[in-house]
Design a protein around this motif. Structure first.
Motif, PDB file in Angstrom:
ATOM      1  N   GLU A   1      42.313  32.515  36.828  1.00  0.00           N
ATOM      2  CA  GLU A   1      41.372  31.405  36.678  1.00  0.00           C
ATOM      3  C   GLU A   1      39.922  31.880  36.647  1.00  0.00           C
ATOM      4  O   GLU A   1      39.086  31.246  36.011  1.00  0.00           O
ATOM      5  CB  GLU A   1      41.589  30.376  37.784  1.00  0.00           C
ATOM      6  N   LYS A   2      39.632  32.979  37.299  1.00  0.00           N
ATOM      7  CA  LYS A   2      38.278  33.544  37.274  1.00  0.00           C
ATOM      8  C   LYS A   2      38.076  34.485  36.095  1.00  0.00           C
ATOM      9  O   LYS A   2      37.036  35.111  35.958  1.00  0.00           O
ATOM     10  CB  LYS A   2      38.004  34.310  38.570  1.00  0.00           C
ATOM     11  N   LYS A   3      39.108  34.597  35.259  1.00  0.00           N
ATOM     12  CA  LYS A   3      39.102  35.455  34.070  1.00  0.00           C
ATOM     13  C   LYS A   3      38.891  36.926  34.434  1.00  0.00           C
ATOM     14  O   LYS A   3      38.308  37.690  33.683  1.00  0.00           O
ATOM     15  CB  LYS A   3      38.073  34.970  33.068  1.00  0.00           C
ATOM     16  N   GLN A   4      39.420  37.303  35.593  1.00  0.00           N
ATOM     17  CA  GLN A   4      39.370  38.692  36.028  1.00  0.00           C
ATOM     18  C   GLN A   4      40.669  39.421  35.689  1.00  0.00           C
ATOM     19  O   GLN A   4      40.780  40.617  35.897  1.00  0.00           O
ATOM     20  CB  GLN A   4      39.129  38.767  37.539  1.00  0.00           C
ATOM     21  N   ARG A   5      41.641  38.663  35.215  1.00  0.00           N
ATOM     22  CA  ARG A   5      42.945  39.225  34.865  1.00  0.00           C
ATOM     23  C   ARG A   5      43.503  38.450  33.682  1.00  0.00           C
ATOM     24  O   ARG A   5      43.374  37.227  33.606  1.00  0.00           O
ATOM     25  CB  ARG A   5      43.880  39.097  36.068  1.00  0.00           C
ATOM     26  N   GLY A   6      44.124  39.166  32.768  1.00  0.00           N
ATOM     27  CA  GLY A   6      44.747  38.515  31.628  1.00  0.00           C
ATOM     28  C   GLY A   6      46.087  37.897  32.007  1.00  0.00           C
ATOM     29  O   GLY A   6      46.596  38.099  33.112  1.00  0.00           O
ATOM     30  N   ILE A   7      46.639  37.137  31.085  1.00  0.00           N
ATOM     31  CA  ILE A   7      47.934  36.500  31.294  1.00  0.00           C
ATOM     32  C   ILE A   7      48.983  37.326  30.556  1.00  0.00           C
ATOM     33  O   ILE A   7      48.895  37.488  29.334  1.00  0.00           O
ATOM     34  CB  ILE A   7      47.926  35.051  30.774  1.00  0.00           C
TER      35      ILE A   7
END
Length: 71
Positions: free
Chosen positions: A35-41
């Motif tokens: 959600e914080k865009k610190q990790r991809g999906i």
């Protein structure tokens, strides 16, 4: 499926990060980082999220459109 849509799905379901993480089989910290865009999906997680999205009622679409405007 991106981080914003994943977060919108969680909000639509009214779940905490911990509850949503449990639903899809990851840790709450994974949800937080996505959600914080610190990790991809990952592809596997994306597939789970898409299956959840498919099962949501039709009022998710207008909810998501409004959610995108405010985030």
């Amino acid at each position: 499926m991106d981080a914003n849509k994943a977060k919108a799905i969680r909000y639509f379901l009214g779940e905490t990060q911990a509850a949503f993480a449990k639903r899809i089989g990851v840790t709450a910290s994974t949800i937080c980082m996505i959600e914080k865009k610190q990790r991809g999906i990952s592809d596997a997680l994306r597939a789970k999220l898409v299956r959840i999205e498919i099962e949501l009622p039709s009022d998710f679409t207008p909810f998501y459109m409004k959610f995108r405007e405010t985030t």
